[in-house]
Design an enzyme around this catalytic site. Structure first.
Site, PDB file in Angstrom:
ATOM      1  CB  SER B 166      -1.111  -0.191   1.176  1.00  0.00           C
ATOM      2  OG  SER B 166      -1.798   0.642   1.571  1.00  0.00           O
ATOM      3  CG  ASP B 330      -6.327  -3.500  -3.223  1.00  0.00           C
ATOM      4  OD1 ASP B 330      -7.404  -3.119  -2.998  1.00  0.00           O
ATOM      5  OD2 ASP B 330      -5.097  -3.795  -3.230  1.00  0.00           O
ATOM      6  CG  HIS B 363      -5.456  -2.611  -0.160  1.00  0.00           C
ATOM      7  ND1 HIS B 363      -4.685  -2.289  -0.804  1.00  0.00           N
ATOM      8  CD2 HIS B 363      -5.168  -1.499   1.132  1.00  0.00           C
ATOM      9  CE1 HIS B 363      -3.666  -1.158  -0.579  1.00  0.00           C
ATOM     10  NE2 HIS B 363      -3.954  -0.860   1.035  1.00  0.00           N
TER      11      HIS B 363
END
Lengths: 223, 388
Positions: B166, B330, B363
């Site tokens: 991320s 995601d 995610h």
């Protein structure tokens, strides 16, 4: 997403043995430390061998994420993606050798793939099952059924081979497109898996074929 | 580092006890010039290291944490029963993908964090009070600049790898551009080369949740009276984006808190609601509201396309090998973001591998077991070492 699903539904494991038939030959056609692109590299068996034996700079393109993970786990360089889409982005002559091992018949546009292969690679190795093998001819003629055997291990409703080709078809195409043939090898695989090289009347007698082609840029140089 | 047998997750060996170190960069050599034009000095960095640096100093891996992470990536601080290990303990330790028997692993709290590195909660030397909203705006590039100071301080000239999920992946990407000669391999996971408007939108809603809490008081709250409801709400919004529809379905289904009976109430009635409430309230006790505002802004501004003219140009000078990983479910940083990055790196002629992992975890998959990320990362790191 739907496209990925479509491919995932193919059980590639059925053809694992068939896909390894020409590994030895492809290894022989590869020179030390060449830049090699394997389109549809599966779990990377061939690339791993080429890297170990010929110290090639390898790159694989593979759509199935499980196979990609297999490749990466064994330290190979692989990009997950559709091979027809991926090949467009590579520069001319980016590779010394492009491998199309048992994938040409499973794409919608084999000719585009072949031409792009010849654009990005100095040499292209292609292998595919020969649909003119006498057993297939007999099978269709006498039994009226499509072949399911070691070289074509799929039923008609599940086969990834959405195109069909014979040795003569392919040679004819090479002639038409003025593609230089560097090498051809033919093998007949018997039902017990035994491999036999075929030198005489390959269109009739071989069940799988390998062609090594040179790209246009080299032709010009040679002329 | 002491081993604590019987204290680790089944089948895995933990690092045992670890401690966070702090280093303060001060003086004329360490005036941090921020992208915004402001400067900051001194700068303190909290960090942890695991494993041993090799004699050739060629086995160092920098781990970059995500939005709410910190320097404590693995092992335990106290060893008290019930203590949770570092945020990536699953991944870092002896025999794990970031194998501390082989690699020297470094993780620092990034600039502007609230876990020991200089940020809005720290005391502003000019006023003697916490910086609060007087803290300058910073970007991912600024975070990486400070990490570079730390790596220099540790005497490491070249990192074997920079890895992060991320926002951590954004830092890994920025490293290869800012300091191309210092990074052998970069592993951006579930990341992107630019924040999408959708992701910015979620960040904005989170910020508005904090700023519309009266307790926020334009950032002038006391440390022990945070804008609790706003910050909790921000975290709840975040958590929705970290999960996937499938993950929520399998985790909570439509289950009520009290069996099958509707409660006919507006307090949490479904299990998914109580999960979000729990995530929100525990977050308030461990994270600072102003810091959340700043970090999300740093994410929003991340855009390698615009910063460098194009993505291809952004990476033109970089010499690292890349392993890009995305997860099929995601939807915050969807696979398409990674694929755009992969295409740019590929057309720029960079050494790159990419895998879009099958996962229904959304995610957050990069923080969870149940996917093949570990073996893939481990294979890539081994190759990097062989290629050195």
């Amino acid at each position: 997403m739907s496209q990925i699903k479509l491919h995932r539904d193919t059980d590639w494991s059925k053809s694992i043995a068939r896909d390894r038939v020409f590994d030895e030959a492809i290894c022989g056609l590869t020179r030390q430390e060449e830049r090699v692109l394997d389109l549809g590299c599966g779990s990377g068996e061939l690339l791993y061998r080429l890297k170990k034996e010929k110290q090639v700079q390898e790159l694989g393109i593979e759509l199935d994420s499980e196979y990609v993970a297999d490749c990466l786990a064994r330290g190979l360089r692989v990009i997950q993606g559709d091979l027809e889409e991926s090949i467009i982005d590579f520069d001319d002559n980016a590779f010394d050798l492009v491998i199309l091992n048992q994938v040409m018949l499973s794409v919608p546009n084999p000719l585009d793939l072949l031409e792009n292969g010849l654009r990005v690679g100095k040499r292209v190795v292609i292998t595919f099952p020969n649909f003119a093998h006498w057993k297939i001819r007999l099978q269709i003629m006498l039994r009226g059924r499509l072949p399911v055997n070691k070289d074509l291990p799929y039923e008609w409703y599940e086969t990834p081979n959405i195109r069909l080709a014979t040795v003569d078809d392919f040679m004819n195409l090479c002639q038409q497109k003025q593609i230089t043939l560097l090498e051809k090898q033919f093998i007949s695989q018997s039902s017990n898996g035994k491999l036999r090289p075929i030198n005489f009347r390959p269109n009739m007698r071989s069940s799988v074929a390998l062609f090594c082609l040179a790209n246009h840029h080299q032709n010009i140089k040679e002329d | 580092m002491k081993q604590l047998p019987g204290f680790e997750p089944a089948g895995r060996i933990s690092l045992g006890l670890v401690t966070t170190s702090r280093i303060t960069f001060k003086g004329d050599n360490y005036i941090l010039e921020l992208e915004s034009g402001n400067t900051l000095s001194p700068v303190t960095v909290a960090y942890e290291t695991y494993g041993r640096l090799s004699r050739n100093k060629d086995n160092a891996i920098l781990v970059c944490h995500a939005l709410t992470g910190d320097a404590h990536a693995a092992g335990y601080h106290t060893g008290q029963p019930g203590e949770k290990p570092g945020w990536w303990d699953l991944f870092i330790g002896p025999g794990k993908p970031l194998d501390t028997e082989r690699y020297f692993v470094i993780c620092s709290n990034f600039l502007g964090g609230c876990k020991g590195t200089t940020g809005p909660t720290e005391i502003n030397p000019a006023t003697g009070k916490p910086y609060g909203l007087h803290f300058p705006f910073y970007t991912v590039k600024d975070m990486v600049k400070v990490q570079k100071w730390l790596i220099d301080h540790l005497g490491i000239e070249k990192l074997l790898a920079v890895i992060g999920g991320s926002l951590g992946g954004m830092q890994a990407l920025q490293w290869t551009i800012s300091y191309p000669e210092m990074v052998a391999g970069a592993l951006p996971i579930a990341s992107t080369a630019r924040m999408s408007p959708q992701a910015i939108a979620f960040n904005e809603v989170a910020r508005q949740a904090i700023m519309s809490d009266p307790q926020w008081n334009f950032g002038l709250y006391e440390p022990d009276s945070q804008p609790a409801s706003g910050l909790a709400l921000a975290r709840m919004i975040g958590h929705i984006t970290y999960l996937s529809e499938e993950a929520m379905l399998s985790k909570f289904s439509r289950r009520f808190i009290n069996g099958k009976n509707r409660g006919y109430k507006f307090e949490a009635d479904f299990q998914v609601e109580s999960y979000l409430h729990h995530q929100g309230s525990t977050f308030v006790s461990r994270f600072d509201a102003n810091t959340y505002l700043y970090i999300t802004r740093a994410m929003d501004y991340f855009d390698l396309h615009t910063d460098y003219g194009s993505l291809k140009k952004a990476f033109s000078g970089c010499r690292s090998s890349f392993l890009v990983i995305s997860f099929t479910s995601d939807w915050l940083f969807p696979p398409a973001c990674s694929q755009e990055l992969v295409k740019a790196l590929r057309t720029a002629g960079k050494n790159i591998s990419y895998c879009n992992m099958d996962s229904d975890q959304g995610h957050d998959a990069f923080l969870l077991p149940g996917n093949r990320m570990g073996e893939v990362v481990s294979g890539f790191l081994t190759r990097l070492q062989n290629e050195l």
